[in-house]
Design an enzyme around this catalytic site. Structure first.
Site, PDB file in Angstrom:
ATOM      1  N   LYS A  44       0.826  -1.213   0.000  1.00  0.00           N
ATOM      2  CA  LYS A  44       0.000   0.000   0.000  1.00  0.00           C
ATOM      3  C   LYS A  44       0.865   1.270   0.000  1.00  0.00           C
ATOM      4  O   LYS A  44       0.330   2.364   0.097  1.00  0.00           O
ATOM      5  CB  LYS A  44      -0.911   0.033   1.238  1.00  0.00           C
ATOM      6  CG  LYS A  44      -1.919  -1.086   1.305  1.00  0.00           C
ATOM      7  CD  LYS A  44      -2.894  -0.901   2.457  1.00  0.00           C
ATOM      8  CE  LYS A  44      -2.269  -1.104   3.813  1.00  0.00           C
ATOM      9  NZ  LYS A  44      -3.225  -1.016   4.928  1.00  0.00           N
ATOM     10  N   LYS A  46       2.727   2.245   2.381  1.00  0.00           N
ATOM     11  CA  LYS A  46       2.501   2.821   3.701  1.00  0.00           C
ATOM     12  C   LYS A  46       3.546   2.242   4.636  1.00  0.00           C
ATOM     13  O   LYS A  46       3.831   1.047   4.594  1.00  0.00           O
ATOM     14  CB  LYS A  46       1.091   2.432   4.164  1.00  0.00           C
ATOM     15  CG  LYS A  46       0.600   3.101   5.398  1.00  0.00           C
ATOM     16  CD  LYS A  46      -0.868   2.732   5.630  1.00  0.00           C
ATOM     17  CE  LYS A  46      -1.448   3.544   6.749  1.00  0.00           C
ATOM     18  NZ  LYS A  46      -2.858   3.245   6.957  1.00  0.00           N
TER      19      LYS A  46
END
Length: 132
Positions: A44, A46
Protein backbone atom coordinates in the site's frame (compact mmCIF):
# COMPACT_ATOMS: atom_id res chain seq x y z
CA UNK A 1 -23.27 -14.07 20.03
CA UNK A 2 -22.93 -11.10 17.68
CA UNK A 3 -19.45 -10.80 16.14
CA UNK A 4 -17.91 -7.60 14.79
CA UNK A 5 -14.78 -7.06 12.69
CA UNK A 6 -12.76 -3.98 11.78
CA UNK A 7 -9.54 -3.40 9.87
CA UNK A 8 -6.64 -0.98 10.06
CA UNK A 9 -2.94 -0.41 10.55
CA UNK A 10 -3.37 0.86 14.13
CA UNK A 11 0.08 2.47 14.22
CA UNK A 12 0.80 5.20 16.79
CA UNK A 13 -2.29 4.24 18.73
CA UNK A 14 -4.34 7.24 19.90
CA UNK A 15 -7.72 8.04 21.45
CA UNK A 16 -9.41 8.04 18.03
CA UNK A 17 -8.42 4.39 17.63
CA UNK A 18 -9.72 3.61 21.12
CA UNK A 19 -13.01 5.37 20.34
CA UNK A 20 -13.40 3.31 17.17
CA UNK A 21 -12.63 0.05 18.97
CA UNK A 22 -15.04 0.85 21.82
CA UNK A 23 -17.87 1.82 19.46
CA UNK A 24 -17.23 -1.29 17.33
CA UNK A 25 -17.30 -3.53 20.42
CA UNK A 26 -20.51 -1.83 21.61
CA UNK A 27 -22.21 -3.15 18.43
CA UNK A 28 -21.73 -6.78 19.44
CA UNK A 29 -20.31 -9.30 21.87
CA UNK A 30 -16.99 -10.12 20.22
CA UNK A 31 -14.58 -7.84 18.32
CA UNK A 32 -12.02 -9.12 15.85
CA UNK A 33 -9.44 -6.61 14.63
CA UNK A 34 -7.52 -7.32 11.44
CA UNK A 35 -4.30 -5.33 11.33
CA UNK A 36 -2.23 -4.73 8.23
CA UNK A 37 0.94 -6.78 8.13
CA UNK A 38 4.24 -5.09 7.32
CA UNK A 39 4.27 -6.70 3.87
CA UNK A 40 0.71 -5.51 3.15
CA UNK A 41 1.66 -1.98 4.25
CA UNK A 42 4.55 -2.12 1.77
CA UNK A 43 2.10 -3.03 -1.02
CA UNK A 44 0.00 0.00 0.00
CA UNK A 45 3.12 2.23 0.01
CA UNK A 46 2.50 2.82 3.70
CA UNK A 47 5.12 2.61 6.42
CA UNK A 48 4.19 1.97 10.02
CA UNK A 49 6.42 3.09 12.87
CA UNK A 50 5.70 -0.10 14.84
CA UNK A 51 6.11 -3.60 13.43
CA UNK A 52 3.11 -5.86 12.92
CA UNK A 53 4.14 -7.93 15.95
CA UNK A 54 4.30 -4.85 18.21
CA UNK A 55 0.97 -3.47 16.91
CA UNK A 56 -0.61 -6.89 17.51
CA UNK A 57 0.79 -6.97 21.06
CA UNK A 58 -0.69 -3.53 21.77
CA UNK A 59 -4.11 -4.40 20.32
CA UNK A 60 -4.21 -7.75 22.15
CA UNK A 61 -3.92 -5.80 25.42
CA UNK A 62 -6.94 -3.54 24.77
CA UNK A 63 -10.05 -4.60 26.68
CA UNK A 64 -12.41 -4.03 23.73
CA UNK A 65 -10.46 -6.39 21.44
CA UNK A 66 -11.18 -10.12 21.63
CA UNK A 67 -9.11 -11.37 18.71
CA UNK A 68 -6.41 -9.96 16.42
CA UNK A 69 -5.75 -11.40 12.97
CA UNK A 70 -3.36 -10.35 10.19
CA UNK A 71 -4.57 -8.45 7.15
CA UNK A 72 -2.39 -9.67 4.28
CA UNK A 73 -4.33 -8.32 1.28
CA UNK A 74 -7.41 -6.31 0.28
CA UNK A 75 -9.21 -9.40 -1.00
CA UNK A 76 -9.30 -11.42 2.24
CA UNK A 77 -12.27 -9.64 3.83
CA UNK A 78 -14.97 -12.00 2.52
CA UNK A 79 -13.02 -15.04 3.74
CA UNK A 80 -12.41 -13.36 7.12
CA UNK A 81 -16.14 -12.69 7.49
CA UNK A 82 -17.04 -16.28 6.60
CA UNK A 83 -14.25 -17.95 8.61
CA UNK A 84 -14.93 -15.91 11.76
CA UNK A 85 -18.77 -15.97 11.57
CA UNK A 86 -18.88 -12.16 11.46
CA UNK A 87 -22.22 -10.36 11.74
CA UNK A 88 -21.04 -6.74 11.42
CA UNK A 89 -18.18 -5.15 9.46
CA UNK A 90 -17.14 -1.74 10.85
CA UNK A 91 -14.90 0.94 9.34
CA UNK A 92 -14.41 4.66 9.81
CA UNK A 93 -16.64 6.85 7.68
CA UNK A 94 -13.67 8.03 5.61
CA UNK A 95 -14.15 4.65 3.86
CA UNK A 96 -17.91 5.17 3.35
CA UNK A 97 -19.20 3.13 0.42
CA UNK A 98 -15.90 1.36 -0.27
CA UNK A 99 -16.96 -1.87 1.43
CA UNK A 100 -20.65 -1.97 0.55
CA UNK A 101 -19.99 -5.15 -1.47
CA UNK A 102 -19.67 -6.92 1.91
CA UNK A 103 -23.39 -6.34 2.58
CA UNK A 104 -23.98 -9.70 0.86
CA UNK A 105 -22.15 -11.34 3.78
CA UNK A 106 -22.87 -9.19 6.86
CA UNK A 107 -24.08 -5.79 8.02
CA UNK A 108 -21.71 -2.95 7.06
CA UNK A 109 -21.44 0.09 9.34
CA UNK A 110 -19.30 3.19 8.82
CA UNK A 111 -18.60 5.00 12.10
CA UNK A 112 -17.75 8.71 12.28
CA UNK A 113 -14.08 9.43 12.84
CA UNK A 114 -12.98 11.13 16.04
CA UNK A 115 -12.57 14.81 15.22
CA UNK A 116 -9.16 16.40 15.71
CA UNK A 117 -6.96 13.29 15.77
CA UNK A 118 -5.36 10.95 13.25
CA UNK A 119 -2.07 9.13 12.89
CA UNK A 120 -1.23 11.43 9.96
CA UNK A 121 -1.82 14.49 12.18
CA UNK A 122 0.44 13.05 14.87
CA UNK A 123 3.20 12.38 12.32
CA UNK A 124 2.82 15.88 10.84
CA UNK A 125 2.89 17.49 14.30
CA UNK A 126 5.99 15.50 15.29
CA UNK A 127 7.67 16.51 12.04
CA UNK A 128 6.97 20.20 12.84
CA UNK A 129 8.34 19.84 16.37
CA UNK A 130 11.46 18.07 15.14
CA UNK A 131 12.14 20.39 12.20
CA UNK A 132 10.90 23.68 13.68
Amino acid sequence: MKKVITYGTFDLLHYGHINLLKRAKDLGDHLTVAISTDSFNELKNKQAYHSYENRKLILDSIKYVDKVIPENCWEQKIDDIKNNDIDIFVMGDDWKGKFDFLKDYCEVIYLPRTVGISTTKIKDDLHLVHNG
